[in-house]
Design an enzyme around this catalytic site. Structure first.
Site, short mmCIF file in Angstrom:
data_model
loop_
_atom_site.label_atom_id
_atom_site.label_comp_id
_atom_site.label_asym_id
_atom_site.label_seq_id
_atom_site.Cartn_x
_atom_site.Cartn_y
_atom_site.Cartn_z
N ASP A 82 -69.94 38.54 0.87
CA ASP A 82 -68.52 39.06 0.51
C ASP A 82 -67.44 37.92 0.94
O ASP A 82 -67.68 36.94 1.30
CB ASP A 82 -68.32 40.33 1.57
CG ASP A 82 -67.09 41.09 1.25
OD1 ASP A 82 -66.34 40.60 0.18
OD2 ASP A 82 -66.79 42.20 1.77
N LYS A 83 -66.23 38.30 0.36
CA LYS A 83 -65.07 37.37 0.78
C LYS A 83 -63.79 38.24 1.17
O LYS A 83 -63.78 39.48 0.88
CB LYS A 83 -64.59 36.56 -0.42
CG LYS A 83 -63.13 36.07 -0.59
CD LYS A 83 -62.13 37.08 -1.36
CE LYS A 83 -60.87 36.45 -1.35
NZ LYS A 83 -59.82 37.57 -1.88
N HIS A 84 -63.05 37.66 2.22
CA HIS A 84 -61.84 38.39 2.67
C HIS A 84 -60.85 37.33 2.75
O HIS A 84 -60.83 36.18 2.96
CB HIS A 84 -62.14 38.71 4.19
CG HIS A 84 -60.93 39.61 4.55
ND1 HIS A 84 -60.84 40.92 4.47
CD2 HIS A 84 -60.01 39.11 5.41
CE1 HIS A 84 -59.75 41.30 4.85
NE2 HIS A 84 -59.06 40.18 5.75
N SER A 85 -59.42 37.77 2.20
CA SER A 85 -58.31 36.89 2.33
C SER A 85 -57.37 37.42 3.35
O SER A 85 -57.27 38.74 3.57
CB SER A 85 -57.63 37.11 0.76
OG SER A 85 -56.45 36.52 0.91
N THR A 122 -55.88 44.79 -2.42
CA THR A 122 -56.69 44.95 -3.45
C THR A 122 -56.78 46.40 -3.95
O THR A 122 -57.06 46.77 -5.17
CB THR A 122 -58.02 44.34 -3.12
OG1 THR A 122 -57.85 43.07 -2.99
CG2 THR A 122 -58.96 44.39 -4.17
N ARG A 170 -51.55 48.45 17.70
CA ARG A 170 -50.83 46.99 17.73
C ARG A 170 -49.70 47.35 16.73
O ARG A 170 -48.57 46.70 16.74
CB ARG A 170 -51.89 46.27 17.13
CG ARG A 170 -53.01 45.93 18.10
CD ARG A 170 -54.15 44.85 17.31
NE ARG A 170 -53.71 43.78 16.60
CZ ARG A 170 -54.26 43.34 15.51
NH1 ARG A 170 -55.52 44.15 15.16
NH2 ARG A 170 -53.83 42.45 14.95
N SER A 185 -60.57 42.10 14.43
CA SER A 185 -60.23 43.35 13.53
C SER A 185 -60.94 42.99 12.00
O SER A 185 -61.70 43.84 11.49
CB SER A 185 -58.86 43.66 13.24
OG SER A 185 -58.61 44.57 12.22
N LYS A 189 -65.30 44.70 10.79
CA LYS A 189 -65.60 45.63 9.66
C LYS A 189 -66.54 44.68 8.68
O LYS A 189 -67.55 45.43 8.12
CB LYS A 189 -64.37 45.78 8.96
CG LYS A 189 -63.30 46.82 9.67
CD LYS A 189 -62.26 47.07 8.91
CE LYS A 189 -61.05 46.15 8.79
NZ LYS A 189 -60.52 45.90 10.01
N LYS A 190 -66.51 43.27 8.94
CA LYS A 190 -67.35 42.79 7.97
C LYS A 190 -68.83 42.66 8.41
O LYS A 190 -69.64 42.76 7.43
CB LYS A 190 -66.79 40.98 7.67
CG LYS A 190 -65.53 41.08 6.88
CD LYS A 190 -65.62 41.60 5.69
CE LYS A 190 -64.35 41.74 4.92
NZ LYS A 190 -64.35 42.40 3.49
#
Length: 440
Positions: A82-85, A122, A170, A185, A189-190
């Site tokens: 996967d990828k996260h930005s 997204t 937060r 955070s 999840k990842k």
């Protein structure tokens, strides 16, 4: 151990043990920590920071609060990557990246978020597609990943639920901008996705959370260190967000740009292409489908050129409830703003730069984003054909096209955009879009 003693210990700048952090994360999840205690813990971390070891324990504690996906029963013939930005303006990379990497033999179970503030999300882009289900059940998610190779959905209620409560606290207590809390955070999840590898895209510049390279380097370094120590192989790229990424900003407009990119229609924005291919190369190499990121990029370029990536995207949309013919007739299934007007330059010059955050704010003001988490959005509005940095413009030439619900909205957005785009009489030095690669 009393929660208030743990909070006091962190407040005074001491390092917490694994047991103390586990008590806090359990208390956040089961409600045994009050709202005040959760807020006090977040603020103590905000001011006193955390060591890498503490960040790893906080990440794993939040992850353990919910379900961790297990894919072994599916016997997938490729890696789960996967990828996260970290978020930016015009960042539609995930829409192209997931099907590109899937077309190269990986499986991409991408869990994404919605936009808040000046950055787009997204999920909001995919929600612009008629019928697309961004919140399927886990069984459907797993089925689509297995059958198509990729699925982009929203966070489910049973993945890292303690993080959801901590983030909500937060958000209302002014402790969002904390590197250890951001890292835990994202990664909780990842890790819960059951991945074999993760590539992070850490944005840097006026349109990003990290407005300096030093801050981006700090965030990227912590993400890579914590993820790898927590057992998730991770690489990060720091990429430029001092201008919009691509040419369109706004949910339906960004889907249009993504579809055109995948189908090879029109001219691909070079910066958008560079970021997409660089991330794809890293993902493919991390999944050991290629011996290096450069070799992975070559595979990604081939999947884009021969149409396999576009075909994956079309199948994903259909499998998640969207139209079967979306690729062929995307215009039928996307909203169109009733007012489309050029935002013309008031003087001649060369585009020296832009404040990407302000352009994102202009789109929010049009109704294309959220100021609050529960705000409704208009997927049809935004700006398209944004002028490139370095391009010459004459007085009266368009800086972009504004898509709005009314003439008044268009005028207000144009005023913001004109102030955001800087014109100069001199030459403009090109800035690279890939700023740094961070590995353990």
């Amino acid at each position: 151990m009393l929660p208030q003693e743990i909070i006091r210990k962190k407040r005074d700048g001491h390092e917490l043990t694994a047991e103390e952090i586990a008590l806090v994360t359990r208390g956040i999840h089961d409600g045994s920590l009050s709202e005040g205690q959760v807020a006090a813990f977040a603020m103590a971390v905000f001011f006193r920071d955390m060591s890498t070891a503490e960040r790893v324990e906080l990440t794993l504690g939040l992850c353990r609060s919910g379900r961790r996906l297990d894919w072994t029963d599916l016997d997938l013939p490729g890696p789960l990557i996967d990828k996260h930005s970290s978020g930016g303006v015009g960042d539609k990379v995930s829409l192209m990246l997931a099907p590109i990497v899937a077309a190269c033999g990986a499986f991409v179970p991408m869990i994404s978020g919605r936009g808040l503030g000046h950055t787009g999300g997204t999920l909001d882009k995919l929600s612009a597609i008629s019928g697309y289900d961004t919140q399927p059940d886990i069984a459907t998610f797993r089925r689509v990943v297995r059958e198509v190779g990729c699925a982009v959905i929203g966070q489910t209620d049973d993945l890292a639920p303690a993080d959801r409560r901590l983030y909500a606290t937060r958000d209302v207590t002014g402790s969002v901008e904390s590197i250890p809390l951001i890292v835990s955070s994202i990664l909780s999840k990842k890790i819960a996705e059951g991945l074999d590898g993760l590539v992070m895209d850490v944005k840097c510049g006026s349109g990003a959370f990290c407005d300096t390279e030093a801050m981006a380097r700090d965030l990227a370094g912590s993400l890579v260190a914590v993820a790898n120590q927590a057992g998730l192989p991770t690489v990060a790229l720091i990429t430029d967000m001092d201008r919009v990424l691509g040419r369109n900003v706004g949910n339906a407009l960004e889907v249009v740009e993504a579809v055109d990119y995948l189908k090879g229609e029109g001219t691909r924005d070079p910066r958008l292409h560079e970021v997409t291919m660089a991330l794809a190369g890293e993902m493919i190499a991390l999944g050991r489908l290629a011996p290096s990121a450069a070799a992975g990029r070559a595979l990604a370029e081939a999947a884009l050129a021969d149409g396999r990536a576009a075909e994956k995207f079309g199948r994903m949309v259909a499998a998640l409830g969207g139209p079967d013919d979306f690729l062929e007739h995307s215009s039928r299934y996307l909203g169109h703003a009733p007012v489309i007007r050029p935002c013309n330059a008031e003087r001649a010059g060369r585009v020296a730069g832009m404040n990407a955050r302000d352009i994102g704010i202009a789109v929010v003001a049009l109704g294309g984003g959220r100021s609050h988490a529960d705000d409704a959005i208009d997927p049809s509005v935004g700006v398209s054909d944004v002028v490139e940095v370095g391009a010459p413009v004459r007085a009266g030439n368009p800086l972009c096209m504004v898509h709005a619900a009314s003439d008044a909205d268009a005028e207000a957005a144009m005023d913001i955009v004109r102030r955001a785009i800087r014109l100069s009489s001199g030459e403009v030095e090109a800035k690279p879009v890939i700023l740094e690669r961070v590995v353990r």
